[in-house]
Structures are given as structure tokens and as C-alpha cells.
Design an enzyme around this catalytic site. Structure first.
Site, PDB file in Angstrom:
ATOM      1  N   GLY A   1     -56.251  41.132 -23.932  1.00  0.00           N
ATOM      2  CA  GLY A   1     -55.816  39.756 -24.225  1.00  0.00           C
ATOM      3  C   GLY A   1     -56.719  39.120 -25.253  1.00  0.00           C
ATOM      4  O   GLY A   1     -57.471  39.805 -25.938  1.00  0.00           O
ATOM      5  N   ASN A   2     -56.635  37.809 -25.378  1.00  0.00           N
ATOM      6  CA  ASN A   2     -57.547  37.103 -26.278  1.00  0.00           C
ATOM      7  C   ASN A   2     -57.787  35.690 -25.765  1.00  0.00           C
ATOM      8  O   ASN A   2     -57.217  35.293 -24.753  1.00  0.00           O
ATOM      9  CB  ASN A   2     -57.002  37.106 -27.717  1.00  0.00           C
ATOM     10  N   TYR A   3     -58.654  34.945 -26.451  1.00  0.00           N
ATOM     11  CA  TYR A   3     -59.115  33.647 -25.946  1.00  0.00           C
ATOM     12  C   TYR A   3     -58.173  32.482 -26.214  1.00  0.00           C
ATOM     13  O   TYR A   3     -58.515  31.344 -25.936  1.00  0.00           O
ATOM     14  CB  TYR A   3     -60.470  33.307 -26.571  1.00  0.00           C
TER      15      TYR A   3
END
Ligand code: C5P
Length: 399
Positions: free
Chosen positions: A210-212
Site C-alpha cells: 500500500g502507500n501513505y
């Protein structure tokens, strides 16, 4: 015809010398056909008389929780629901502090806390009070709650000192409200597709790539479009946000594949697509159907495959009249890279944010963007709340 015609406006007046300017503001609002209810703090009445204000607004001025001689209760809740907007001018340091921290010890602050509509705040105070870190922090808090701050001007102040703190002129405050209501319906009849948040690409049943991305920018744009009359479909990756405008339809997805499917379904009927999501570029080629166990010697290898580029895919099928807006998050060669993306994905506009700007991008409530259009024009905006950035982006699309 003024966009304020028939609008219900609460004019909140606090105890500052600039209260004399509220009379002019009240006159402008009434002349434009707005129905105005004045709510004044006890200190405000020391600066301007309720008689003047009630004569001009043709309504009794509200100041106390109860009307002294009749015992009639003034309902701040009813007022909050009645209003199409609230404007607090002048807003003193003390009232701004109370608003920021929910100290509801007078009718104006209780009304503010009950207001369901947009609130405009026009601070007015001496330059040192204005510059004090506590005032600045309180103003930032109000901004983060979604209030629109009408910044004071620099100039000669009542104290004789010269600096920032003079309440904005009534004509300018009036113009802010007219613009706000003017654009309220400028997306009426338009269908807008928005993507927001990260995508999660499954590795096994308990792990993902995923990512932020927090989704805050995309959600702010969805709220902005809906408040301006658009029919909004928000395709959202996993985020900790909810929408407040009930007319926004949310489609929750996890992976880029799911996001693409949802977008391809909605896009043919959309007038505008705003691709705000931080889509993972790669996904594991195989998803393990059981949790991958920790082996003692062996380190697992995850093979990746390319994810579909949703923006480019919609760009390739774009029909005449449809508008696609992309986002670019760059760390170097920002403008060249963003312009190249605009062309490659067949976009009409790209919003560039740079990771170099502190307070911009991931998880923050603020952002600093530049807008590049397919005709090569470019507009740079200062650091603003994501809500204000959303307004600028929608204004840019419409222009
Ligand atoms: O190529 P890059 O990821 O930098 O492009 C960013 C823009 O493209 C954003 O608008 C993003 O939402 C969109 N995008 C997409 N699908 C992808 C990758 C990016 O829609 N797989």
C-alpha cells in the site's frame, strides 16, 4: 441579480472597534436581498447599538440566551439550522479563541457551534494580538475545521499603530459571500467521477502493498463538487474518512484492478473525472491463499506485475466534451514530468504537488499545488487547506 437573494445569513458581531463596519456589511447584504439575523456578543453591544442593527435588518438582534423581560428562549440550534451561511465580522481574538476551543459562553459562540452551514470569519484586532502565536494557532484551527478565514488587511489600526489586523472592508467581505453563493450551483447537472486514497495490493490474506495516501484531497474535492451541485461518484481506496454530503455516492474498492473496473463502469456517463488516487504501480503476480509462513532460512520473493494505469485508460476512451484531471506527485523535474504525464495520459489538466513542500501531500490537512492545463498554461497556488485547494482545482476546471 445577486446570488445572495433570499439567502439566510447570520451576521455575528464581536466587541471590536471594527464593529462599526458591520453596519455597512449589513446594509450591503440586505440590499442584495438576503435575510439577515444579527447575533452580537455582550462586548459587541458596547461598540454598536442593537437599535441600529435591528432597524437595518428588520429583525430583533439576538444577544442573550433569554429575552430578559419576556423569558423567550433564543434557540441557537434553530438559528444554526436556519442559516445558509454565517459570517463573523469582526471576529476578535477572544471570540476566535472560544470558537477554536468550543467555549460556548455566549449566544454567538453557541450559534457558531450549532451552525451547519459554511462559516466565514473576518478577524480584526491590533497587530500584536494578530501576530501572537496563540491567535495564529487558533485561526489555523478554525481553518482546519473548514471555516473560511477572510484575512485582515495591513494598514492603520485604531491604536494608531500600522500593521496587519484591520478587518477586511465590508465590500470585500460581501464579495466573498457573493462568490461563494454564485458558484454554489455551477456544477449543477454535471456528473463527476473522483478516485481517492491508496490501493491495497494483496500479498496473502493478511498482507498487502500500500502507500501513505490519506484520501483527504480526493474527499475534499468530492465535497466541493457536491456542494456546487454535481452528482458525484467517489471511487475510494481504504481510508479512515467518511463523506458528509449525502449526495456523494461512494464505491469502496481495495486494489487497482477493482478501481479500474468501477471507473470503467462510471466514466462513460461522467462529464468530469478527477483522478486523485495514489494507485499502486505494481501488484503481486500471485496472491497466496494462506498466510505466508516465516521460514527459518528462506526469504520469500514477491513477483510483481504492472497495474493498469486507470487515468491513461480513461484518457484513451475519452469522448468529446469529457474532462480528465490527473495528479502528479513529483520529487524532481516537477513541471517537465507533470507535463509529460498530461500528454501521455491524454489529460486536460494535471495538478502537481511536490514532496519538497513541507505541509503538502500525504496525511496533512494542507497542500500546495500548481495546475497545468493541456494548452500549456500554468497557475501556482500558495499553501492552503485541502478544502481551499479543492475550490481552486474546481475553479480551474470550470475556467
Ligand atoms: O504516473 P503517475 O502515477 O505519476 O500518475 C499519477 C496520476 O495518474 C494520478 O492522477 C493517478 O491517480 C493516476 N494513476 C492512475 N492509475 C495508475 C497510476 C496513476 O489512475 N495505475
Amino acid at each position: 441579480m445577486s446570488s445572495l437573494l433570499g439567502k439566510h445569513i447570520i451576521l455575528g458581531i464581536c466587541g471590536g472597534i471594527a464593529a462599526y463596519k458591520s453596519v455597512s456589511l449589513l446594509r450591503l447584504l440586505v440590499k442584495a436581498g438576503a435575510e439577515v439575523q444579527v447575533v452580537i456578543t455582550p462586548a459587541g453591544k458596547e461598540f454598536i447599538t442593537p437599535v441600529t442593527l435591528s432597524a437595518l435588518s428588520q429583525k430583533p438582534v439576538v444577544s442573550e440566551f433569554f429575552t430578559a423581560n419576556t423569558g423567550v428562549w433564543n434557540s441557537h440550534v434553530d438559528l444554526g439550522l436556519w442559516a445558509d451561511c454565517m459570517v463573523i465580522a469582526p471576529a476578535t481574538a477572544s471570540s476566535i479563541g472560544k470558537m477554536a476551543h468550543g467555549i460556548a459562553d455566549n449566544m454567538l459562540i453557541t450559534t457558531y457551534l450549532s451552525a451547519k452551514s459554511q462559516v466565514f470569519v473576518a478577524p480584526a484586532m491590533d497587530l500584536d494580538m494578530m501576530a501572537h502565536p496563540s491567535t495564529q494557532a487558533n485561526i489555523e484551527l478554525l481553518r482546519s475545521y473548514g471555516n473560511i478565514i477572510i484575512e485582515p488587511e495591513s494598514g492603520e489600526l485604531a491604536s494608531g499603530l500600522v500593521g496587519k489586523g484591520r478587518m477586511e472592508e465590508p465590500e470585500k467581505i460581501f464579495a466573498c459571500l457573493e462568490t461563494y453563493f454564485g458558484r454554489k450551483n455551477d456544477l449543477k447537472g454535471k456528473k463527476v467521477l473522483i478516485t481517492a486514497g491508496p490501493t491495497y495490493e494483496k500479498i496473502d490474506p493478511v498482507r498487502f502493498i500500500g502507500n501513505y495516501s490519506s484520501g483527504k484531497m480526493g474527499y475534499a474535492i468530492a465535497e466541493e463538487c457536491a456542494s456546487r451541485g454535481a452528482e458525484v461518484c467517489l471511487v475510494s481506496g481504504p481510508v479512515a474518512l467518511t463523506v458528509s454530503n449525502p449526495s456523494i455516492k461512494v464505491i469502496n474498492i481495495e486494489s487497482a484492478r477493482e478501481m479500474l473496473d468501477a471507473c470503467e463502469d462510471v466514466f462513460p456517463r461522467a462529464d468530469i473525472a478527477i483522478m486523485c488516487a495514489a494507485v499502486a504501480d505494481y501488484a503481486p503476480s500471485d496472491v497466496a491463499d494462506r498466510k505466508i509462513k516465516r521460514e527459518h532460512d528462506e526469504v520469500p520473493v514477491i513477483h510483481l506485475v504492472k497495474n493498469p494505469d486507470i487515468a491513461a485508460s480513461l484518457g484513451a476512451s475519452k469522448r468529446q466534451g469529457q474532462i480528465i484531471v490527473g495528479f502528479a506527485l513529483e520529487t524532481d523535474n516537477e513541471f517537465a514530468n507533470a507535463s509529460e504525464k498530461l500528454r501521455r495520459k491524454n489529460l486536460d489538466m494535471i495538478v502537481l504537488n511536490s514532496l519538497r513542500d513541507k505541509g503538502a501531500c500525504f496525511g496533512t490537512d494542507t497542500n500546495k499545488v500548481s495546475v497545468i492545463k493541456s494548452d500549456g498554461s500554468r497557475l501556482d497556488f500558495p499553501m492552503k487547506s485541502k478544502r481551499e485547494v479543492a475550490k481552486d482545482i474546481v475553479d480551474s476546471i470550470l475556467s
